[in-house]
Design a protein around this motif. Structure first.
Motif, PDB file in Angstrom:
ATOM      1  N   VAL A 154      -4.111  14.853  -7.841  1.00 25.05           N
ATOM      2  CA  VAL A 154      -4.899  13.831  -7.128  1.00 25.05           C
ATOM      3  C   VAL A 154      -6.340  13.892  -7.623  1.00 25.05           C
ATOM      4  CG1 VAL A 154      -5.710  12.990  -4.874  1.00 25.05           C
ATOM      5  CG2 VAL A 154      -3.408  14.007  -5.105  1.00 25.05           C
ATOM      6  N   GLY A 155      -6.789  12.793  -8.147  1.00 23.54           N
ATOM      7  CA  GLY A 155      -8.172  12.723  -8.624  1.00 23.54           C
ATOM      8  C   GLY A 155      -9.111  12.357  -7.468  1.00 23.54           C
ATOM      9  N   LYS A 156      -9.341  11.056  -7.335  1.00 24.40           N
ATOM     10  CA  LYS A 156     -10.198  10.573  -6.243  1.00 24.40           C
ATOM     11  C   LYS A 156      -9.326  10.336  -5.021  1.00 24.40           C
ATOM     12  CE  LYS A 156     -13.405   8.131  -9.332  1.00 24.40           C
ATOM     13  NZ  LYS A 156     -13.996   6.811  -9.670  1.00 24.40           N
ATOM     14  N   LYS A 157      -9.734  10.911  -3.903  1.00 26.78           N
ATOM     15  CA  LYS A 157      -8.957  10.764  -2.671  1.00 26.78           C
ATOM     16  C   LYS A 157      -9.370   9.514  -1.860  1.00 26.78           C
ATOM     17  CE  LYS A 157      -7.929  15.638  -2.093  1.00 26.78           C
ATOM     18  NZ  LYS A 157      -7.989  16.805  -1.174  1.00 26.78           N
ATOM     19  N   GLY A 158     -10.618   9.086  -1.982  1.00 29.57           N
ATOM     20  CA  GLY A 158     -11.100   7.900  -1.258  1.00 29.57           C
ATOM     21  C   GLY A 158     -11.137   8.110   0.256  1.00 29.57           C
ATOM     22  N   LYS A 218      10.129  15.552 -17.828  1.00 26.41           N
ATOM     23  CA  LYS A 218      10.014  16.084 -16.487  1.00 26.41           C
ATOM     24  C   LYS A 218       8.999  17.216 -16.497  1.00 26.41           C
ATOM     25  CE  LYS A 218      14.533  14.897 -14.618  1.00 26.41           C
ATOM     26  NZ  LYS A 218      15.750  15.365 -13.949  1.00 26.41           N
ATOM     27  N   GLY A 219       8.275  17.315 -15.357  1.00 26.52           N
ATOM     28  CA  GLY A 219       7.228  18.309 -15.252  1.00 26.52           C
ATOM     29  C   GLY A 219       5.890  17.815 -15.759  1.00 26.52           C
ATOM     30  N   PHE A 220       5.880  16.607 -16.360  1.00 20.58           N
ATOM     31  CA  PHE A 220       4.626  16.056 -16.856  1.00 20.58           C
ATOM     32  C   PHE A 220       3.720  15.753 -15.660  1.00 20.58           C
ATOM     33  CE2 PHE A 220       1.814  12.755 -18.487  1.00 20.58           C
ATOM     34  CZ  PHE A 220       1.435  13.293 -19.697  1.00 20.58           C
ATOM     35  N   THR A 221       2.439  15.962 -15.778  1.00 19.36           N
ATOM     36  CA  THR A 221       1.468  15.769 -14.679  1.00 19.36           C
ATOM     37  C   THR A 221       0.967  14.322 -14.670  1.00 19.36           C
ATOM     38  OG1 THR A 221       0.802  18.080 -14.760  1.00 19.36           O
ATOM     39  CG2 THR A 221      -0.719  16.506 -13.687  1.00 19.36           C
ATOM     40  N   VAL A 222       1.166  13.667 -13.537  1.00 19.58           N
ATOM     41  CA  VAL A 222       0.675  12.286 -13.340  1.00 19.58           C
ATOM     42  C   VAL A 222      -0.562  12.364 -12.416  1.00 19.58           C
ATOM     43  CG1 VAL A 222       1.189   9.989 -12.458  1.00 19.58           C
ATOM     44  CG2 VAL A 222       2.993  11.367 -13.586  1.00 19.58           C
ATOM     45  N   THR A 223      -1.652  11.820 -12.849  1.00 19.17           N
ATOM     46  CA  THR A 223      -2.901  11.826 -12.074  1.00 19.17           C
ATOM     47  C   THR A 223      -3.012  10.508 -11.293  1.00 19.17           C
ATOM     48  OG1 THR A 223      -3.971  13.221 -13.732  1.00 19.17           O
ATOM     49  CG2 THR A 223      -5.408  11.994 -12.182  1.00 19.17           C
ATOM     50  N   ILE A 224      -3.309  10.632  -9.975  1.00 16.58           N
ATOM     51  CA  ILE A 224      -3.469   9.434  -9.137  1.00 16.58           C
ATOM     52  C   ILE A 224      -4.872   9.428  -8.519  1.00 16.58           C
ATOM     53  CG2 ILE A 224      -0.993   9.203  -8.642  1.00 16.58           C
ATOM     54  CD1 ILE A 224      -1.461  10.546  -5.960  1.00 16.58           C
ATOM     55  N   ASP A 225      -5.375   8.191  -8.319  1.00 11.28           N
ATOM     56  CA  ASP A 225      -6.670   8.012  -7.653  1.00 11.28           C
ATOM     57  C   ASP A 225      -6.458   7.096  -6.435  1.00 11.28           C
ATOM     58  OD1 ASP A 225      -8.184   9.527  -9.526  1.00 11.28           O
ATOM     59  OD2 ASP A 225      -8.061   7.832 -10.929  1.00 11.28           O
ATOM     60  N   ALA A 226      -7.230   7.361  -5.334  1.00  6.13           N
ATOM     61  CA  ALA A 226      -7.084   6.582  -4.095  1.00  6.13           C
ATOM     62  C   ALA A 226      -8.460   6.104  -3.615  1.00  6.13           C
ATOM     63  CB  ALA A 226      -6.419   7.432  -3.005  1.00  6.13           C
ATOM     64  N   VAL A 227      -8.413   5.080  -2.726  1.00  7.32           N
ATOM     65  CA  VAL A 227      -9.660   4.556  -2.133  1.00  7.32           C
ATOM     66  C   VAL A 227      -9.635   4.843  -0.657  1.00  7.32           C
ATOM     67  CG1 VAL A 227     -10.000   2.798  -3.874  1.00  7.32           C
ATOM     68  CG2 VAL A 227      -8.638   2.266  -1.839  1.00  7.32           C
ATOM     69  N   VAL A 247      -3.438   4.715  -2.826  1.00  3.67           N
ATOM     70  CA  VAL A 247      -3.448   4.936  -4.284  1.00  3.67           C
ATOM     71  C   VAL A 247      -3.633   3.607  -4.974  1.00  3.67           C
ATOM     72  CG1 VAL A 247      -2.147   5.756  -6.261  1.00  3.67           C
ATOM     73  CG2 VAL A 247      -1.950   6.940  -4.072  1.00  3.67           C
ATOM     74  N   THR A 248      -4.646   3.553  -5.826  1.00  4.37           N
ATOM     75  CA  THR A 248      -4.924   2.322  -6.551  1.00  4.37           C
ATOM     76  C   THR A 248      -4.797   2.502  -8.075  1.00  4.37           C
ATOM     77  OG1 THR A 248      -7.263   2.880  -6.558  1.00  4.37           O
ATOM     78  CG2 THR A 248      -6.468   1.522  -4.724  1.00  4.37           C
ATOM     79  N   HIS A 249      -4.680   3.773  -8.541  1.00  5.34           N
ATOM     80  CA  HIS A 249      -4.625   3.977  -9.999  1.00  5.34           C
ATOM     81  C   HIS A 249      -3.759   5.214 -10.318  1.00  5.34           C
ATOM     82  CE1 HIS A 249      -6.098   5.548 -13.862  1.00  5.34           C
ATOM     83  NE2 HIS A 249      -6.147   4.240 -14.190  1.00  5.34           N
ATOM     84  N   GLN A 250      -3.032   5.125 -11.463  1.00  7.72           N
ATOM     85  CA  GLN A 250      -2.219   6.281 -11.900  1.00  7.72           C
ATOM     86  C   GLN A 250      -2.304   6.408 -13.420  1.00  7.72           C
ATOM     87  OE1 GLN A 250       1.641   4.439 -10.533  1.00  7.72           O
ATOM     88  NE2 GLN A 250       2.386   5.451 -12.447  1.00  7.72           N
ATOM     89  N   ASP A 251      -2.177   7.641 -13.897  1.00  9.80           N
ATOM     90  CA  ASP A 251      -2.207   7.909 -15.345  1.00  9.80           C
ATOM     91  C   ASP A 251      -1.192   9.030 -15.639  1.00  9.80           C
ATOM     92  OD1 ASP A 251      -2.908   7.896 -18.044  1.00  9.80           O
ATOM     93  OD2 ASP A 251      -4.491   9.408 -17.721  1.00  9.80           O
ATOM     94  N   TRP A 261       0.824  -1.197   0.000  1.00 11.77           N
ATOM     95  CA  TRP A 261       0.000   0.000   0.000  1.00 11.77           C
ATOM     96  C   TRP A 261       0.870   1.264   0.000  1.00 11.77           C
ATOM     97  CZ3 TRP A 261      -4.220  -1.273   4.190  1.00 11.77           C
ATOM     98  CH2 TRP A 261      -5.038  -2.296   3.698  1.00 11.77           C
ATOM     99  N   ILE A 262       0.468   2.277  -0.869  1.00  9.66           N
ATOM    100  CA  ILE A 262       1.156   3.586  -0.968  1.00  9.66           C
ATOM    101  C   ILE A 262       0.101   4.659  -0.808  1.00  9.66           C
ATOM    102  CG2 ILE A 262       2.477   5.183  -2.444  1.00  9.66           C
ATOM    103  CD1 ILE A 262       3.655   2.768  -3.835  1.00  9.66           C
ATOM    104  N   THR A 263       0.340   5.513   0.155  1.00  2.10           N
ATOM    105  CA  THR A 263      -0.618   6.582   0.410  1.00  2.10           C
ATOM    106  C   THR A 263      -0.447   7.705  -0.610  1.00  2.10           C
ATOM    107  OG1 THR A 263       0.875   7.803   1.872  1.00  2.10           O
ATOM    108  CG2 THR A 263      -0.501   6.057   2.884  1.00  2.10           C
ATOM    109  N   ILE A 264      -1.419   8.582  -0.578  1.00  2.55           N
ATOM    110  CA  ILE A 264      -1.351   9.732  -1.516  1.00  2.55           C
ATOM    111  C   ILE A 264      -0.082  10.537  -1.269  1.00  2.55           C
ATOM    112  CG2 ILE A 264      -2.433  11.935  -2.088  1.00  2.55           C
ATOM    113  CD1 ILE A 264      -5.160  10.609  -1.635  1.00  2.55           C
ATOM    114  N   ASP A 265       0.230  10.785   0.003  1.00  6.85           N
ATOM    115  CA  ASP A 265       1.435  11.590   0.300  1.00  6.85           C
ATOM    116  C   ASP A 265       2.698  10.882  -0.153  1.00  6.85           C
ATOM    117  OD1 ASP A 265      -0.109  13.550   1.381  1.00  6.85           O
ATOM    118  OD2 ASP A 265       0.135  12.866   3.467  1.00  6.85           O
ATOM    119  N   GLN A 266       2.716   9.528   0.034  1.00  4.05           N
ATOM    120  CA  GLN A 266       3.893   8.797  -0.417  1.00  4.05           C
ATOM    121  C   GLN A 266       4.018   8.851  -1.949  1.00  4.05           C
ATOM    122  OE1 GLN A 266       2.894   5.021   1.432  1.00  4.05           O
ATOM    123  NE2 GLN A 266       4.424   5.340   3.109  1.00  4.05           N
ATOM    124  N   ALA A 267       2.917   8.691  -2.644  1.00  2.53           N
ATOM    125  CA  ALA A 267       2.937   8.738  -4.116  1.00  2.53           C
ATOM    126  C   ALA A 267       3.375  10.118  -4.607  1.00  2.53           C
ATOM    127  CB  ALA A 267       1.554   8.382  -4.654  1.00  2.53           C
TER     128      ALA A 267
END
Length: 612
Positions: free
Chosen positions: A581-585, A603-612, A590-594, A562-568
């Motif tokens: 951060v998309g869905k915080k749950g 570098k500088g590209f935006t990675v979107t993460i979702d959490a439950v 964090v269960t999903h990344q794009d 398991w990786i938390t939002i802050d860790q990700a």
């Protein structure tokens, strides 16, 4: 003779008529050239005013006055003036060409002359000045340089350029005109000159002929002029003791400081000279023998007391004698006046064979005095004759002619563009009898700057001696501005540089700002200069550098992953990415990344993460 192969007027046709052949002398006001009158086919002397004076209206007016004054005055002992004009800024005077030397040349060679020789030269000079004075002209510059001694024995006075019409009165000028060694005292102190000033100069010239030097020497012209004004000319016998008193008397009379004590004009001095020649004791002091015609007596002798018949017989015999004597005198007179002379034919332009025949028909002989190169007359033809055509000379006289050797040809020197500099080639031209003409320059990618790359006429061509050769020298490689191709697609930039003459090299580099395939920079810097064939290096953008996106997703069945939002967020930002951060749950795992883990992004590209 003062010649110069680099004189730009030599070889030029003035006014479409006078072909300048050589430079004779250069004076303070003008240069004198030997030329040919192409219209009348005769040698002439052309006096061309220096450029510095030709643009001065005052000097031009003075030059024209010389032409008019001299042309209006004709005398056997004066150099004739034929024409005057201007051509392309060259103001000129055309005069009789006298083959011979100046009195100055003779004095340099001989040192001094005998009394007979000196008076023999002075008499025709005074005859010329006498005629000038009678016409209201004064010479103002009588000196040995202006007395010409022709090879046929004639004496001519030249350069009436300082003469002015004086209408039998003195002339005044604001400038001191003349040569200081021969200036009369009144010219020095008052700036005036009349016929007696010419008499003074002639006396000084006689002094120099007799002693070998003028009476006064000085450290400067001003010092010499001062002595003329404040000292009496010494008798020439004070320097040459063998000179007779009659000679001293002529010199002292002519050079009296007071003009009123001198002979009134050249005619009066001429009478003194003639008397001095008669008084000289040596047999040759009178120079050439003088022919005197004694008139026949017209008296009739009558004897008183003789018988009439005898008187008639005697009268008849006397008449026969008178007639015989008259016939003999007439024949002698004809011989002296006409018969002994021949008219000189025109020989210039004909072959030596024809010239010999023409001379023989005129009861003369042909003498080849020399040969010369000529661009005008073929080899074997006469280019010049010493005795003037249509002049009278004694029968049997040898007519001195100069024969053409034809064109004097020489070869235009070769050169090595890799090694021959302009100075080296000019020296080669001089060695070949040629001179450098106009020098032009042009760029050349292979020949070093300053070296010769072409000539006109071409190397190896046959040309006339003393010709000029136009030269083209290298300016070296031609500078080319470096075009600015930054921001252009690489293919387009390379084509632009190649069209300008450059070679192209490329390298690639990542850029976060310049699109892929577009030129980021170039070397050398745009706006500067390069040379044809130089290489311009382009740096082409590869676009931004890509990095793998770290895996920050968790497996819910395995709590150890398991990786938390802050860790990700920390992992992604450490890798240089931006986090959204998309869905915080509810639990923040964090269960999903794009984009997906392992994707390559800048570098500088935006990675979107979702959490439950």
């Amino acid at each position: 003779m003062d010649t110069s192969v680099t004189d730009t007027l030599v070889g030029r046709l003035l006014d479409g008529r006078y072909l300048i052949e050589d430079r004779i002398a250069r004076g303070g006001m003008a240069t004198v050239y030997r030329a040919r009158d192409m219209r009348l086919d005769r040698p002439v002397a052309v006096k061309v005013m220096h450029d510095v004076f030709a643009t001065d209206p005052e000097f031009v007016a003075r030059f024209i006055r010389e032409a008019k004054a001299a042309a209006a005055f004709s005398h056997p002992n004066v150099v004739a003036v034929f024409d005057q004009g201007a051509d392309g800024g060259h103001v000129y005077l055309v005069m009789e060409y006298v083959v011979g030397e100046t009195l100055r040349d003779l004095l340099r060679r001989r040192g001094r002359l005998s009394p007979a020789e000196a008076l023999g030269i002075l008499q025709p000079v005074l005859a010329a000045l006498s005629a000038a004075h009678a016409s209201g002209l004064i010479h103002r510059d009588v000196k040995p340089e202006n007395v010409l001694l022709a090879r046929d024995g004639r004496v001519k006075v030249a350069d009436f350029g300082l003469a002015q019409a004086v209408n039998r009165t003195a002339s005044r000028t604001a400038t001191l005109i003349g040569t200081v060694a021969y200036l009369a005292p009144e010219q020095v102190t008052r700036g005036v000159a009349d016929a007696r000033s010419d008499v003074y100069a002639a006396g000084i010239m006689l002094f120099e002929m007799l002693t070998g030097a003028p009476p006064y020497q000085g450290d400067s012209p001003l010092a010499v002029a001062y002595r003329h004004a404040h000292e009496d000319v010494p008798p020439p016998s004070s320097r040459v003791q063998s000179l007779p008193p009659a000679i001293d008397a002529v010199v002292l009379a002519a050079t009296a400081r007071d003009p009123d004590r001198r002979p009134a004009d050249a005619h009066a001095l001429l009478a003194l000279v003639a008397r001095a020649r008669r008084e000289l004791s040596t047999p040759d002091a009178d120079g050439d023998a003088v022919t005197t015609l004694v008139p026949l007596s017209t008296e009739t002798l009558v004897v008183a007391g003789a018988p009439r018949r005898r008187r008639r017989w005697r009268m008849f015999v006397a008449l026969l004698v008178v007639l015989a004597v008259a016939a003999a005198a007439g024949a002698a007179g004809w011989w002296l006046a006409v018969g002994r002379y021949a008219v000189v034919p025109r020989l210039v332009g004909v072959s030596t064979t024809q010239a010999t025949e023409l001379a023989a028909k005129a009861h003369l002989r042909l003498h080849v005095a020399g040969e010369t190169w000529s661009t005008t007359y073929p080899a074997g033809t006469i280019v010049d004759q010493r005795q003037r055509p249509e002049s009278r000379v004694n029968r049997g006289t040898a007519i001195d002619v100069t024969v053409s050797k034809g064109r004097h040809l020489t070869t235009v020197p070769s050169f090595d563009p890799a090694q021959t500099s302009l100075a080296d080639y000019e020296a080669a031209l001089a060695h070949a009898g040629l001179s450098a003409g106009p020098v032009t320059q042009r760029y050349d990618d292979t020949v070093p700057a300053g070296n010769v790359i072409a000539t006109n006429p071409a190397a190896g061509d046959q040309v006339d001696w003393n010709s000029s050769v136009a030269i083209t020298i290298s300016q070296g490689r031609q500078p080319i501005p470096v075009p600015d191709v930054r921001g252009q697609p690489a293919d387009q930039a390379a084509a632009t540089l190649q069209d300008a003459g450059f070679a192209v090299a490329t390298s690639q580099a990542f850029s976060d700002t310049v699109p892929k395939g577009v030129v980021m920079s170039e070397s050398p810097t745009p706006g500067g200069n390069g040379y044809r064939g130089d290489t311009v290096t382009l740096v082409v953008s590869q676009g931004p550098q890509l990095f793998p996106v770290p895996k920050v997703t968790s497996t819910l069945a395995d709590p150890s992953t398991w990786i938390t939002i802050d860790q990700a967020r920390q992992i992604l930002e450490s890798a240089g990415f931006t986090v959204h951060v998309g869905k915080k749950g509810r639990f923040g795992i964090v269960t999903h990344q794009d984009p997906a883990p392992g994707s390559m992004e800048p570098k500088g590209f935006t990675v979107t993460i979702d959490a439950v």
